[in-house]
Write a protein that holds these residues in place. Structure first.
Motif, PDB file in Angstrom:
ATOM      1  N   UNK A 260       0.854  -1.129  -0.141  1.00  0.00           N
ATOM      2  CA  UNK A 260       0.020   0.028   0.041  1.00  0.00           C
ATOM      3  C   UNK A 260       0.774   1.144   0.055  1.00  0.00           C
ATOM      4  N   UNK A 261       0.387   2.132  -0.773  1.00  0.00           N
ATOM      5  CA  UNK A 261       0.746   3.709  -0.552  1.00  0.00           C
ATOM      6  C   UNK A 261       0.064   4.800  -0.317  1.00  0.00           C
ATOM      7  N   UNK A 262       0.116   5.450   0.747  1.00  0.00           N
ATOM      8  CA  UNK A 262      -0.671   6.454   1.306  1.00  0.00           C
ATOM      9  C   UNK A 262      -2.254   6.190   1.150  1.00  0.00           C
ATOM     10  N   UNK A 263      -2.368   4.735   1.799  1.00  0.00           N
ATOM     11  CA  UNK A 263      -3.644   4.277   2.215  1.00  0.00           C
ATOM     12  C   UNK A 263      -4.213   3.592   0.885  1.00  0.00           C
ATOM     13  N   UNK A 264      -3.638   3.548  -0.139  1.00  0.00           N
ATOM     14  CA  UNK A 264      -4.053   2.858  -1.319  1.00  0.00           C
ATOM     15  C   UNK A 264      -3.471   1.554  -1.491  1.00  0.00           C
TER      16      UNK A 264
END
Length: 602
Positions: A260-264
């Motif tokens: 995940x990156x920044x909640x995605x």
């Protein structure tokens, strides 16, 4: 109830399904940090510590956070980094844009709904308080696609430390002559590192003695330790809370799966180390070794975590640091720490020269995972906005320094840094008709300057239904003639990183970058514009001041629920304080009739 959760979550607990109202109390106060053994006095703390308590919520919770300001010298606020604040723009935490700053000995209650899952964080948005007044903010996912793969959930606040009080650093940034913050003295994880030694000279400069250091201080005796059983998997939530230093972090003899990156959620990728800039978050899964594998390694079950700076010249102390420890049941922590030296084992991070863009061009959304929104196609783009970001001389003598966007320097209102709270927040002024409202027609008038900017309200203007490509140009400093790495954070709804590249932006450069990567851009809130030609890590490589070393294109979709005034700014704390920020007025035609605005004003 009052919520104060430990940094290590309970293993394998599934979140409850019912929505709740959750009450939290945070107190911002002054204290002295000893992260690397040397004091940093007058640091803003949350509930007496840095980082502050890690907060965990469930999707759908209504969250009420009471923030008390116990600082003696300044106002404060709390920003909820990465949360869209849809329909609640007045609790975004930006002083005198969305709210009155919280004066000393006063409190403010934030209220909003947990509508996004993932890894976020909270921090002060006044002056340089973000350097230490921060903590993890986790919204658990009831449909977590990886829930069956891990039994431990660990937030890791990535930090850096400086041996000067925050108010003195800020005074130097605003001064004539300009005084830069300098490179970090140490890199940290959850406010700790290994091998710190108190510098008596630097302590004395702050009117403190090394003898004042607490016996149980968080330096060499107490690194952050991740306890892991054999063959167990931990979810590591890396949170970029550093003020300045772009970092690469790895765990000795272990790889990780980036999820995940920044909640995605993203398509999983195997990585040997994570690269992170200020404001960014990455989630990784680290699977433990078997007991036999640990014995074969010959490290007694003790694996050190190493942080290294990238894209910026570093002091010898902060270039390569042991910042934590992964400990299996066989690990004798005290013995391992006593035997560690700077030369222990081989260097575990392979890329001494940073790679432009890291792996971001390869990120893709996780197939089947629920996404907050879909990526808008090229055909949906309504316009393009260009932002030339550059460091410029400032002040009557010309010896000061500021960061400007298209020649405009964002100035955090002086009252936000002082004790006065007489000024009215911008959003309230608009609602009450006390200020000139942002004008879309004025912003689009070609005679007014750069497209999209309203010089009267000093805002960049957008309206519902638009899809905008924001092109940020990393121009060479007008004084130093070099470029740096900048993590650009957008308040409000997330954007998509369409592409980035070195050198001068052009449609051809954009097409080339998209041909080789960025096939399926992901939604995130903090994207990095990297340094190509003229990077400060190459001291002899200078650029003309009207040339650029890199560019970034952020695609944003404006929806009716996005109304409000939101910042877009560099998340290097000194740069943001020096004006590398801009206010975007979203869906301004609806601001005065908004029920949320009406309720807040009343």
């Amino acid at each position: 109830m009052r919520l104060s959760l430990p940094l290590l979550a309970l293993a394998c607990l599934a979140p409850a399904a019912l929505a709740r109202t959750v009450r939290v109390h945070l107190d911002v106060s002054l204290g002295t940090l000893w992260s690397d053994g040397t004091p940093q006095v007058h640091s803003a703390l949350v509930n007496g510590t840095s980082p502050g308590p890690a907060l965990r919520f469930q999707l759908g919770d209504f969250i009420l956070v009471n923030v008390t300001n116990s600082l003696e010298y300044a106002n404060t606020t709390i920003h909820w980094h990465g949360l869209s604040m849809m329909l609640t723009p007045l609790v975004d935490g930006v002083p005198l844009v969305t709210q009155w700053p919280i004066a000393p000995n006063r409190w403010f209650e934030y209220g909003f709904k947990a509508e996004q899952v993932g890894t976020y964080w909270y921090h002060s948005h006044v002056g340089l308080q973000v350097m230490s007044a921060h903590g993890a903010f986790i919204i658990e996912d009831p449909d977590d696609p990886y829930a069956d793969e891990y039994c431990q959930d660990v937030p890791l606040m990535v930090g850096d430390t400086f041996h000067r009080p925050q108010e003195k650093i800020l005074a130097g940034l605003y001064g004539e002559p300009f005084q830069w913050i300098g490179t970090a003295k140490a890199l940290t994880i959850n406010g700790k590192m290994i091998g710190g030694v108190c510098n008596e000279t630097e302590a004395a400069a702050q009117e403190v003695s090394c003898a004042d250091r607490p016996a149980d201080g968080p330096a060499e005796e107490q690194p952050h330790v991740i306890h892991l059983d054999y063959e167990q998997t931990a979810r590591l939530r890396w949170i970029g809370a550093q003020a300045l230093m772009y970092q690469t972090i790895g765990v000795m003899n272990h790889s990780m799966k980036l999820i995940a990156a920044d909640g995605t959620y993203i398509k999983p990728m195997e990585i040997s180390a994570v690269e992170i800039a200020g404001g960014q978050r990455y989630d990784t899964l680290l699977t433990g070794k078997s007991e036999d594998e640990v014995k074969t390694d010959g490290l007694s079950g003790c694996y050190f975590i190493r942080s290294e700076s990238r894209w910026r010249e570093s002091s010898a102390a902060s270039a390569h640091l042991w910042t934590g420890l992964l400990a299996y049941p066989s690990c004798d922590i005290a013995k391992a720490l006593s035997s560690l030296s700077a030369a222990t084992s081989e260097k575990i991070l392979s890329d001494a020269v940073p790679k432009f863009g890291w792996l971001t061009a390869e990120f893709e959304p996780l197939e089947g995972a629920k996404q907050e929104d879909t990526f808008p196609s090229d055909a949906e783009v309504t316009r393009r906005v260009y932002i030339d970001a550059q460091q410029i001389p400032a002040g009557p003598s010309g010896k000061g320094s500021r960061w400007a966007n298209n020649g405009v320097v964002y100035a955090e209102e002086s009252n936000a840094l002082q004790n006065a709270t007489t000024d009215t927040p911008y959003l309230i002024q608009i609602f009450k008709g006390e200020a000139e409202a942002p004008s879309y027609s004025r912003a689009m008038d070609p005679n007014q300057g750069p497209s999209g900017y309203d010089p009267v309200s000093k805002t960049w203007v957008a309206k519902a239904g638009e899809v905008i490509d924001i092109v940020i140009i990393n121009n060479a400093s007008a004084t130093g003639h070099q470029v740096e790495v900048h993590p650009w954070h957008r308040h409000g709804d997330k954007h998509w990183t369409l592409a980035s590249g070195p050198g001068i932006f052009s449609d051809a450069a954009l097409a080339e970058a998209r041909a080789s990567g960025f096939k399926k851009p992901i939604a995130r809130d903090t994207s990095v514009i990297y340094a190509g030609p003229g990077a400060t890590i190459n001291p002899g490589e200078l650029l003309p001041s009207n040339s650029s070393g890199g560019w970034l294109v952020m695609r944003t979709k404006v929806q009716s629920a996005d109304l409000g005034a939101f910042l877009l700014h560099c998340h290097i704390a000194p740069h943001s304080a020096m004006g590398m920020s801009m206010t975007w007025a979203m869906d301004v035609d609806e601001l005065r009739t908004s029920q949320a605005m009406k309720a807040y004003s009343e």
